[in-house]
Design an enzyme around this catalytic site. Structure first.
Site, PDB file in Angstrom:
ATOM      1  N   ASP A 130       7.420 -70.460-102.533  1.00  0.00           N
ATOM      2  CA  ASP A 130       6.602 -71.437-103.269  1.00  0.00           C
ATOM      3  C   ASP A 130       6.830 -71.283-104.760  1.00  0.00           C
ATOM      4  O   ASP A 130       6.345 -72.077-105.551  1.00  0.00           O
ATOM      5  CB  ASP A 130       5.116 -71.224-102.929  1.00  0.00           C
ATOM      6  CG  ASP A 130       4.220 -72.304-103.546  1.00  0.00           C
ATOM      7  OD1 ASP A 130       4.609 -73.493-103.511  1.00  0.00           O
ATOM      8  OD2 ASP A 130       3.150 -71.960-104.081  1.00  0.00           O
ATOM      9  N   LEU A 181      -1.978 -56.292-102.103  1.00  0.00           N
ATOM     10  CA  LEU A 181      -3.175 -56.544-101.289  1.00  0.00           C
ATOM     11  C   LEU A 181      -4.376 -56.700-102.224  1.00  0.00           C
ATOM     12  O   LEU A 181      -5.361 -55.973-102.137  1.00  0.00           O
ATOM     13  CB  LEU A 181      -3.394 -55.414-100.289  1.00  0.00           C
ATOM     14  CG  LEU A 181      -4.313 -55.754 -99.115  1.00  0.00           C
ATOM     15  CD1 LEU A 181      -3.635 -56.722 -98.148  1.00  0.00           C
ATOM     16  CD2 LEU A 181      -4.739 -54.491 -98.360  1.00  0.00           C
ATOM     17  N   GLY A 182      -4.262 -57.663-103.144  1.00  0.00           N
ATOM     18  CA  GLY A 182      -5.355 -57.945-104.067  1.00  0.00           C
ATOM     19  C   GLY A 182      -6.256 -59.022-103.489  1.00  0.00           C
ATOM     20  O   GLY A 182      -6.389 -59.163-102.270  1.00  0.00           O
ATOM     21  N   HIS A 227       5.792 -74.882-105.895  1.00  0.00           N
ATOM     22  CA  HIS A 227       4.656 -74.126-106.470  1.00  0.00           C
ATOM     23  C   HIS A 227       3.335 -74.898-106.271  1.00  0.00           C
ATOM     24  O   HIS A 227       2.679 -75.282-107.248  1.00  0.00           O
ATOM     25  CB  HIS A 227       4.891 -73.816-107.955  1.00  0.00           C
ATOM     26  CG  HIS A 227       4.059 -72.645-108.425  1.00  0.00           C
ATOM     27  ND1 HIS A 227       4.409 -71.837-109.477  1.00  0.00           N
ATOM     28  CD2 HIS A 227       2.871 -72.146-107.974  1.00  0.00           C
ATOM     29  CE1 HIS A 227       3.489 -70.911-109.664  1.00  0.00           C
ATOM     30  NE2 HIS A 227       2.529 -71.076-108.757  1.00  0.00           N
ATOM     31  N   ILE A 230      -5.921 -62.290-103.317  1.00  0.00           N
ATOM     32  CA  ILE A 230      -5.240 -63.263-102.443  1.00  0.00           C
ATOM     33  C   ILE A 230      -4.607 -62.550-101.244  1.00  0.00           C
ATOM     34  O   ILE A 230      -4.710 -63.016-100.102  1.00  0.00           O
ATOM     35  CB  ILE A 230      -4.174 -64.057-103.232  1.00  0.00           C
ATOM     36  CG1 ILE A 230      -4.833 -64.815-104.393  1.00  0.00           C
ATOM     37  CG2 ILE A 230      -3.439 -65.041-102.316  1.00  0.00           C
ATOM     38  CD1 ILE A 230      -3.851 -65.448-105.379  1.00  0.00           C
ATOM     39  N   GLY A 273       0.765 -73.626-104.269  1.00  0.00           N
ATOM     40  CA  GLY A 273      -0.182 -72.706-103.630  1.00  0.00           C
ATOM     41  C   GLY A 273      -1.638 -73.113-103.755  1.00  0.00           C
ATOM     42  O   GLY A 273      -2.393 -73.075-102.786  1.00  0.00           O
ATOM     43  N   THR A 300      -1.878 -48.505-105.371  1.00  0.00           N
ATOM     44  CA  THR A 300      -3.027 -47.687-104.965  1.00  0.00           C
ATOM     45  C   THR A 300      -3.436 -48.050-103.542  1.00  0.00           C
ATOM     46  O   THR A 300      -3.464 -49.228-103.178  1.00  0.00           O
ATOM     47  CB  THR A 300      -4.235 -47.935-105.896  1.00  0.00           C
ATOM     48  OG1 THR A 300      -4.246 -49.310-106.257  1.00  0.00           O
ATOM     49  CG2 THR A 300      -4.189 -47.083-107.129  1.00  0.00           C
ATOM     50  N   GLU A 327      11.464 -71.752-112.431  1.00  0.00           N
ATOM     51  CA  GLU A 327      10.913 -73.038-112.017  1.00  0.00           C
ATOM     52  C   GLU A 327      10.548 -73.902-113.225  1.00  0.00           C
ATOM     53  O   GLU A 327      10.198 -73.347-114.278  1.00  0.00           O
ATOM     54  CB  GLU A 327       9.709 -72.835-111.090  1.00  0.00           C
ATOM     55  CG  GLU A 327       8.589 -72.021-111.677  1.00  0.00           C
ATOM     56  CD  GLU A 327       7.514 -71.716-110.635  1.00  0.00           C
ATOM     57  OE1 GLU A 327       7.835 -71.100-109.596  1.00  0.00           O
ATOM     58  OE2 GLU A 327       6.366 -72.123-110.867  1.00  0.00           O
ATOM     59  N   GLY A 373       3.831 -65.363-104.962  1.00  0.00           N
ATOM     60  CA  GLY A 373       3.294 -64.775-106.205  1.00  0.00           C
ATOM     61  C   GLY A 373       3.986 -65.364-107.423  1.00  0.00           C
ATOM     62  O   GLY A 373       3.530 -66.354-108.007  1.00  0.00           O
ATOM     63  N   ARG A 374       5.117 -64.752-107.798  1.00  0.00           N
ATOM     64  CA  ARG A 374       5.922 -65.215-108.932  1.00  0.00           C
ATOM     65  C   ARG A 374       7.403 -65.081-108.555  1.00  0.00           C
ATOM     66  O   ARG A 374       7.821 -64.053-107.995  1.00  0.00           O
ATOM     67  CB  ARG A 374       5.650 -64.362-110.170  1.00  0.00           C
ATOM     68  CG  ARG A 374       4.328 -64.682-110.860  1.00  0.00           C
ATOM     69  CD  ARG A 374       4.394 -66.015-111.606  1.00  0.00           C
ATOM     70  NE  ARG A 374       3.182 -66.341-112.343  1.00  0.00           N
ATOM     71  CZ  ARG A 374       2.177 -67.082-111.885  1.00  0.00           C
ATOM     72  NH1 ARG A 374       2.215 -67.559-110.664  1.00  0.00           N
ATOM     73  NH2 ARG A 374       1.130 -67.362-112.656  1.00  0.00           N
TER      74      ARG A 374
HETATM   75  O1  A2R Z   1      -0.707 -51.870-107.312  1.00  0.00           O
HETATM   76  P1  A2R Z   1      -2.155 -52.183-107.315  1.00  0.00           P
HETATM   77  O2  A2R Z   1      -2.957 -51.171-106.534  1.00  0.00           O
HETATM   78  O3  A2R Z   1      -2.693 -52.510-108.672  1.00  0.00           O
HETATM   79  O4  A2R Z   1      -2.280 -53.536-106.427  1.00  0.00           O
HETATM   80  C1  A2R Z   1      -2.028 -54.822-106.943  1.00  0.00           C
HETATM   81  C2  A2R Z   1      -0.625 -55.307-106.580  1.00  0.00           C
HETATM   82  N1  A2R Z   1       0.391 -54.906-107.549  1.00  0.00           N
HETATM   83  C3  A2R Z   1       1.436 -54.121-107.243  1.00  0.00           C
HETATM   84  N2  A2R Z   1       1.794 -53.534-106.098  1.00  0.00           N
HETATM   85  C4  A2R Z   1       2.896 -52.764-106.118  1.00  0.00           C
HETATM   86  N3  A2R Z   1       3.659 -52.574-107.212  1.00  0.00           N
HETATM   87  C5  A2R Z   1       3.330 -53.138-108.390  1.00  0.00           C
HETATM   88  N4  A2R Z   1       4.079 -52.933-109.465  1.00  0.00           N
HETATM   89  C6  A2R Z   1       2.167 -53.954-108.429  1.00  0.00           C
HETATM   90  N5  A2R Z   1       1.539 -54.656-109.412  1.00  0.00           N
HETATM   91  C7  A2R Z   1       0.460 -55.229-108.848  1.00  0.00           C
HETATM   92  O5  A2R Z   1      -0.741 -56.754-106.592  1.00  0.00           O
HETATM   93  C8  A2R Z   1      -2.894 -55.825-106.197  1.00  0.00           C
HETATM   94  O6  A2R Z   1      -3.058 -55.422-104.861  1.00  0.00           O
HETATM   95  C9  A2R Z   1      -2.082 -57.113-106.230  1.00  0.00           C
HETATM   96  C10 A2R Z   1      -2.598 -58.109-107.250  1.00  0.00           C
HETATM   97  O7  A2R Z   1      -3.880 -58.473-106.885  1.00  0.00           O
HETATM   98  P2  A2R Z   1      -4.917 -59.196-107.858  1.00  0.00           P
HETATM   99  O8  A2R Z   1      -4.831 -58.598-109.209  1.00  0.00           O
HETATM  100  O9  A2R Z   1      -6.231 -59.247-107.164  1.00  0.00           O
HETATM  101  O10 A2R Z   1      -4.298 -60.653-108.034  1.00  0.00           O
HETATM  102  P3  A2R Z   1      -4.509 -61.947-107.122  1.00  0.00           P
HETATM  103  O11 A2R Z   1      -5.698 -62.671-107.556  1.00  0.00           O
HETATM  104  O12 A2R Z   1      -4.378 -61.575-105.680  1.00  0.00           O
HETATM  105  O13 A2R Z   1      -3.220 -62.783-107.591  1.00  0.00           O
HETATM  106  C11 A2R Z   1      -1.903 -62.241-107.430  1.00  0.00           C
HETATM  107  C12 A2R Z   1      -0.878 -63.077-108.151  1.00  0.00           C
HETATM  108  C13 A2R Z   1      -1.237 -63.559-109.560  1.00  0.00           C
HETATM  109  O14 A2R Z   1      -1.056 -62.565-110.521  1.00  0.00           O
HETATM  110  C14 A2R Z   1      -0.270 -64.701-109.763  1.00  0.00           C
HETATM  111  O15 A2R Z   1       0.944 -64.228-110.256  1.00  0.00           O
HETATM  112  C15 A2R Z   1      -0.057 -65.213-108.360  1.00  0.00           C
HETATM  113  O16 A2R Z   1      -0.657 -64.272-107.466  1.00  0.00           O
HETATM  114  O17 A2R Z   1      -0.732 -66.440-108.222  1.00  0.00           O
END
Ligand code: A2R
Length: 319
Positions: A256, A152-153, A279, A155, A281, A176, A261, A231-232
């Site tokens: 996607d 829930l980041g 891909h 995107i 998105g 978190t 890929e 995502g990935r």
């Molecule tokens: O776990 P948190 O609280 O850091 O939340 C992040 C979550 N996240 C995970 N959740 C559970 N287990 C994990 N091991 C884990 N690692 C990361 O993914 C956060 O809610 C979300 C990532 O959000 P942002 O950093 O804001 O990235 P955004 O801009 O939403 O892009 C997400 C991904 C990119 O990294 C590309 O791979 C793809 O979308 O385009």
């Protein structure tokens, strides 16, 4: 006369607007991807920043002795050897936020297509089948679903915003908790997958997210379950996905992104309950232009003032 302006390396597969935007101010060195950058040592000496889309390895960094910043085209920067960048004190920037809406829109389109088979229904119509009777009822509907958002980041939150008018129940799993949202929080992916019937994955590629969506998670989603991954591909065990979609343990999937890929396994292509996109998105002209602007502006701001606009958390260094 030799060009005495700072030089910026631009990988040739980066959006063309990046080189255009930089060319007024800097010497732009356009280079094709190859195992080692084909670049004269004297030119390499002059390079201060690089624009890249996808991988940027340690050998390339070491070919550029005065490299200060790598501007990655894309929010995911898993292709950049970040540990090496940190060790070399090279700043890495990405393109967050400017693509949130586009990727969230794509996600909703992919979800609807996966449950309602719009692409398949259109192909069926174009093939001239309608006169022979109506298109079969789709086994799934979005109505009444419980959607779990894995990530829930930036995107993920936009995806949740768009889902609300569909009147589905929304839950999420991250490491978190987010006190600012009302959705139900699940501290483990397994618990969330057991509670929901639809899982949307929008997490980065990290050691902790490798193949975490495996047969156990797919079984928990169940025969009525739908998996959407934007995502990935790294996060999904594709062998398990092929097996569970194939025998109906999992109802349907919309993807996607893929593990390797642009190579998509032939068996996945053949599965009728898989909806597959290449891909795309963030792939629209305006959004890709905005991403290119941010790449160029990170480089311009850095070389002008020593501050990057969107450094990644691992390299929040200032000059
Ligand atoms: O776990 P948190 O609280 O850091 O939340 C992040 C979550 N996240 C995970 N959740 C559970 N287990 C994990 N091991 C884990 N690692 C990361 O993914 C956060 O809610 C979300 C990532 O959000 P942002 O950093 O804001 O990235 P955004 O801009 O939403 O892009 C997400 C991904 C990119 O990294 C590309 O791979 C793809 O979308 O385009």
């Amino acid at each position: 006369m030799p060009d005495t302006r700072p030089a910026v390396l631009v990988l040739s597969d980066v959006h063309p607007h990046v080189a255009e935007a930089l060319a007024e101010r800097f010497e732009v060195v356009l280079v094709e991807r190859s195992e080692r950058l084909r670049i004269e040592p004297a030119t390499a000496e002059r390079i201060r920043a690089a624009a890249s889309s996808g991988s940027f390895n340690s050998a390339w960094m070491d070919q550029l002795p005065h490299l200060q910043l790598i501007a990655n085209f894309g929010v995911g920067y898993d292709g950049v050897d970040i540990a090496h960048a940190v060790a070399r004190r090279v700043i890495v920037t990405n393109t967050p936020d400017v693509l949130n809406d586009e990727v969230a829109d794509t996600t909703i389109g992919l979800l609807l297509n996966t449950v309602r088979q719009f692409a398949k229904a259109e192909q069926w119509l174009r093939a001239g089948n309608w006169a022979g009777g109506p298109y079969p009822l789709t086994p799934f509907s979005l109505t009444g679903r419980h959607v779990g958002i894995f990530g829930l980041g930036r995107i993920g939150k936009e995806i949740a915003n768009r889902l609300q008018p569909f009147k589905v129940k929304i839950s999420y799993h991250t490491r978190t908790r987010h006190p600012d949202v009302d959705y139900d929080y699940y501290p483990t992916l397994k618990d969330m997958a057991s509670a929901v019937d639809t899982l949307i994955a929008i997490v980065p590629k990290t050691a902790a997210t490798h193949k975490v969506i495996d047969a156990e998670i797919m079984r928990a989603l169940g025969p009525q379950g739908v998996l959407i991954n934007v995502g990935r591909g790294w996060s999904v065990d594709e062998d398990d996905l092929i097996a569970t979609l194939g025998d109906g343990t999992l109802g349907a999937a919309g993807l996607d992104v893929f593990y390797d890929e642009p190579h998509v396994p032939q068996v996945l292509l053949a599965l009728p309950n898989a909806t597959l996109l290449p891909h795309i998105g963030s792939s629209t002209v305006p959004t890709r232009h905005a991403m290119a602007d941010l790449v160029a502006n990170n480089i311009i701001r850095w070389l002008d003032s020593g501050h990057a606009i969107t450094p990644v958390p691992e390299t929040p260094l200032k000059r």
